[in-house]
Design a protein around this motif. Structure first.
Motif, PDB file in Angstrom:
ATOM      1  N   GLY A  86      -7.406  11.811  11.026  1.00  0.00           N
ATOM      2  CA  GLY A  86      -6.502  10.837  10.424  1.00  0.00           C
ATOM      3  C   GLY A  86      -6.749  10.604   8.955  1.00  0.00           C
ATOM      4  N   GLN A  87      -7.438  11.542   8.298  1.00  0.00           N
ATOM      5  CA  GLN A  87      -7.724  11.368   6.877  1.00  0.00           C
ATOM      6  C   GLN A  87      -7.976  12.707   6.194  1.00  0.00           C
ATOM      7  OE1 GLN A  87     -11.368   8.980   7.543  1.00  0.00           O
ATOM      8  NE2 GLN A  87     -12.489  10.600   6.484  1.00  0.00           N
ATOM      9  N   ARG A  88      -7.826  12.703   4.867  1.00  0.00           N
ATOM     10  CA  ARG A  88      -8.091  13.901   4.076  1.00  0.00           C
ATOM     11  C   ARG A  88      -8.554  13.478   2.679  1.00  0.00           C
ATOM     12  NH1 ARG A  88      -6.816  19.386   4.752  1.00  0.00           N
ATOM     13  NH2 ARG A  88      -7.467  20.524   2.890  1.00  0.00           N
ATOM     14  N   GLU A  89      -9.549  14.154   2.162  1.00  0.00           N
ATOM     15  CA  GLU A  89     -10.038  13.881   0.809  1.00  0.00           C
ATOM     16  C   GLU A  89      -9.165  14.625  -0.198  1.00  0.00           C
ATOM     17  OE1 GLU A  89     -12.150  14.673  -2.871  1.00  0.00           O
ATOM     18  OE2 GLU A  89     -11.747  16.181  -1.336  1.00  0.00           O
ATOM     19  N   PHE A  90      -8.824  13.941  -1.298  1.00  0.00           N
ATOM     20  CA  PHE A  90      -8.012  14.539  -2.357  1.00  0.00           C
ATOM     21  C   PHE A  90      -8.400  13.871  -3.667  1.00  0.00           C
ATOM     22  CE2 PHE A  90      -4.209  14.623  -5.066  1.00  0.00           C
ATOM     23  CZ  PHE A  90      -3.845  15.960  -5.005  1.00  0.00           C
ATOM     24  N   MET A  91      -8.713  14.649  -4.669  1.00  0.00           N
ATOM     25  CA  MET A  91      -9.134  14.121  -5.976  1.00  0.00           C
ATOM     26  C   MET A  91     -10.314  13.151  -5.839  1.00  0.00           C
ATOM     27  SD  MET A  91      -7.314  15.430  -8.544  1.00  0.00           S
ATOM     28  CE  MET A  91      -7.593  14.246  -9.869  1.00  0.00           C
ATOM     29  N   GLY A  92     -11.192  13.411  -4.870  1.00  0.00           N
ATOM     30  CA  GLY A  92     -12.353  12.564  -4.656  1.00  0.00           C
ATOM     31  C   GLY A  92     -12.043  11.248  -3.975  1.00  0.00           C
ATOM     32  N   LEU A  93     -10.827  11.098  -3.460  1.00  0.00           N
ATOM     33  CA  LEU A  93     -10.398   9.862  -2.798  1.00  0.00           C
ATOM     34  C   LEU A  93     -10.044  10.154  -1.346  1.00  0.00           C
ATOM     35  CD1 LEU A  93      -7.970   8.722  -5.650  1.00  0.00           C
ATOM     36  CD2 LEU A  93     -10.297   7.861  -5.266  1.00  0.00           C
ATOM     37  N   ASP A  94     -10.182   9.162  -0.481  1.00  0.00           N
ATOM     38  CA  ASP A  94      -9.838   9.326   0.933  1.00  0.00           C
ATOM     39  C   ASP A  94      -8.428   8.818   1.191  1.00  0.00           C
ATOM     40  OD1 ASP A  94     -12.216  10.481   1.799  1.00  0.00           O
ATOM     41  OD2 ASP A  94     -13.207   8.537   2.010  1.00  0.00           O
ATOM     42  N   PHE A  95      -7.611   9.674   1.805  1.00  0.00           N
ATOM     43  CA  PHE A  95      -6.233   9.321   2.130  1.00  0.00           C
ATOM     44  C   PHE A  95      -5.998   9.385   3.631  1.00  0.00           C
ATOM     45  CE2 PHE A  95      -5.928  10.455  -2.274  1.00  0.00           C
ATOM     46  CZ  PHE A  95      -4.948   9.607  -2.777  1.00  0.00           C
ATOM     47  N   LYS A  96      -5.341   8.362   4.136  1.00  0.00           N
ATOM     48  CA  LYS A  96      -4.877   8.418   5.515  1.00  0.00           C
ATOM     49  C   LYS A  96      -3.735   9.426   5.583  1.00  0.00           C
ATOM     50  CE  LYS A  96      -2.569   5.750   9.145  1.00  0.00           C
ATOM     51  NZ  LYS A  96      -2.101   4.407   9.599  1.00  0.00           N
ATOM     52  N   VAL A  97      -3.734  10.271   6.629  1.00  0.00           N
ATOM     53  CA  VAL A  97      -2.621  11.182   6.869  1.00  0.00           C
ATOM     54  C   VAL A  97      -2.215  11.082   8.335  1.00  0.00           C
ATOM     55  CG1 VAL A  97      -3.176  12.835   5.036  1.00  0.00           C
ATOM     56  CG2 VAL A  97      -4.208  13.123   7.291  1.00  0.00           C
ATOM     57  N   THR A  98      -0.938  11.308   8.587  1.00  0.00           N
ATOM     58  CA  THR A  98      -0.411  11.322   9.953  1.00  0.00           C
ATOM     59  C   THR A  98       0.532  12.510  10.085  1.00  0.00           C
ATOM     60  OG1 THR A  98       1.641  10.077   9.563  1.00  0.00           O
ATOM     61  CG2 THR A  98      -0.387   8.776   9.861  1.00  0.00           C
ATOM     62  N   LYS A  99       1.064  12.697  11.278  1.00  0.00           N
ATOM     63  CA  LYS A  99       2.004  13.799  11.513  1.00  0.00           C
ATOM     64  C   LYS A  99       3.284  13.648  10.679  1.00  0.00           C
ATOM     65  CE  LYS A  99       3.943  11.515  15.605  1.00  0.00           C
ATOM     66  NZ  LYS A  99       5.159  11.025  14.945  1.00  0.00           N
ATOM     67  N   ASP A 100       3.486  12.485  10.082  1.00  0.00           N
ATOM     68  CA  ASP A 100       4.663  12.245   9.239  1.00  0.00           C
ATOM     69  C   ASP A 100       4.440  12.632   7.791  1.00  0.00           C
ATOM     70  OD1 ASP A 100       6.410  10.940  11.255  1.00  0.00           O
ATOM     71  OD2 ASP A 100       4.838   9.406  11.249  1.00  0.00           O
TER      72      ASP A 100
END
Length: 293
Positions: A82-96
């Motif tokens: 339910g998450q992914r690191e990007f630019m050193g930041l943690d982002f919530k991700v979902t199937k949407d």
């Protein structure tokens, strides 16, 4: 996973999982096993090798078994956690939402550089992200550009809800507005200093060639325009000028072999000083174009 085994050490479990993932055709078997196991343990990946002989607890094994089962079905690791690191930041991700990729950091990094170079003296500036998804692009920009105000647009209300949550988690929600709709329609009464976008650019004919992880799980509407992969660029360059202040720029991520075609669209629509920017693998990744002062 061998349920009858009495003791599962971190090392044994990791090796077993790597081999199992490989048997399921997962190319990033070691990385995925390490990421999932370290997440279960609440530790960094280096912990797995420092504590290789540590036995796993029953509760940890049960959670890891659940993760392994999902990954074996090629569900992406980011969706499992339910998450992914990007630019050193943690982002919530979902199937949407599309899973943020390292390639997209090229778009963000170059936008930050151009903003600092050209708008550094301004008290504030407005950036709109068209097709925002999880908000990875615009929210990373806001974290790195304290004088920026962000505006996000996505046709998916569910994606916008995720972006809002990420903005709150990253504490930039006070500088960001969220809109649901198609391209510029929800912000048609506004003008911006910068437009950024990572639009759906994979040609419809290429979708079947993608990895199972992508084509079966990520939102197709964020991957392809169901045409040749170029229609969103055409709309962005045809419409974008009237939503930009004089001296502003539009920056888009592009797919492989699309750079010259997208550059020509920009030229045909009156854009100036067009740049093609490569990623770290030497592949054309971003097209950046300016509205003349």
């Amino acid at each position: 996973m061998e349920k009858s085994r009495d003791v599962w050490t971190i090392s044994y479990l990791l090796n077993w999982t790597i081999n199992y993932f490989k048997s399921k055709g997962i190319e990033s078997a070691r990385l995925d096993a390490e990421v999932l196991l370290s997440h279960v343990l609440g530790q960094k990946r280096i912990y797995l090798y420092v504590h290789f002989d540590e036995p796993m607890e029953a509760k940890e094994l049960a959670k890891f078994r659940e993760y392994v089962t999902k990954r074996a079905r090629h569900i992406p690791v980011a969706y499992i956690l339910g998450q992914r690191e990007f630019m050193g930041l943690d982002f919530k991700v979902t199937k949407d939402t599309l899973i943020p990729r390292p390639d997209t950091e090229i778009l963000v990094e170059n936008t930050i550089a151009k903003v600092n170079e050209n708008f550094g003296d301004k008290q504030s500036y407005d950036i709109v992200d068209i097709g925002t998804g999880s908000g990875a692009i615009i929210l990373s920009l806001l974290k790195n550009l304290p004088k920026a105000k962000g505006f996000t647009v996505d046709i998916s209300a569910n994606a916008v809800a995720v972006a809002k949550e990420n903005a709150q988690n990253l504490q930039v929600d006070d500088r960001c507005e969220f809109f649901v709709g198609d391209l510029f329609e929800p912000v048609k009464d506004k003008v911006f200093d910068v437009i950024v976008s990572n639009p759906p650019y994979i040609p419809q004919k290429d979708i079947e060639t993608l990895e199972i992880d992508v084509k079966d799980y990520e939102p197709l509407s964020a991957l392809t325009d169901n045409k040749d992969g170029l229609s969103f660029y055409q709309r962005l360059f045809a419409q974008g000028m009237k939503y930009l202040k004089d001296g502003g720029f539009l920056a888009v991520e592009i797919g492989i072999y699309q750079a010259e075609l997208v550059k020509q669209m920009a030229i045909d629509n009156g854009w100036q000083n067009i740049e093609i920017i490569k990623d770290y693998a030497g592949i054309d990744r971003v097209v950046l174009a300016w509205k003349q002062n």
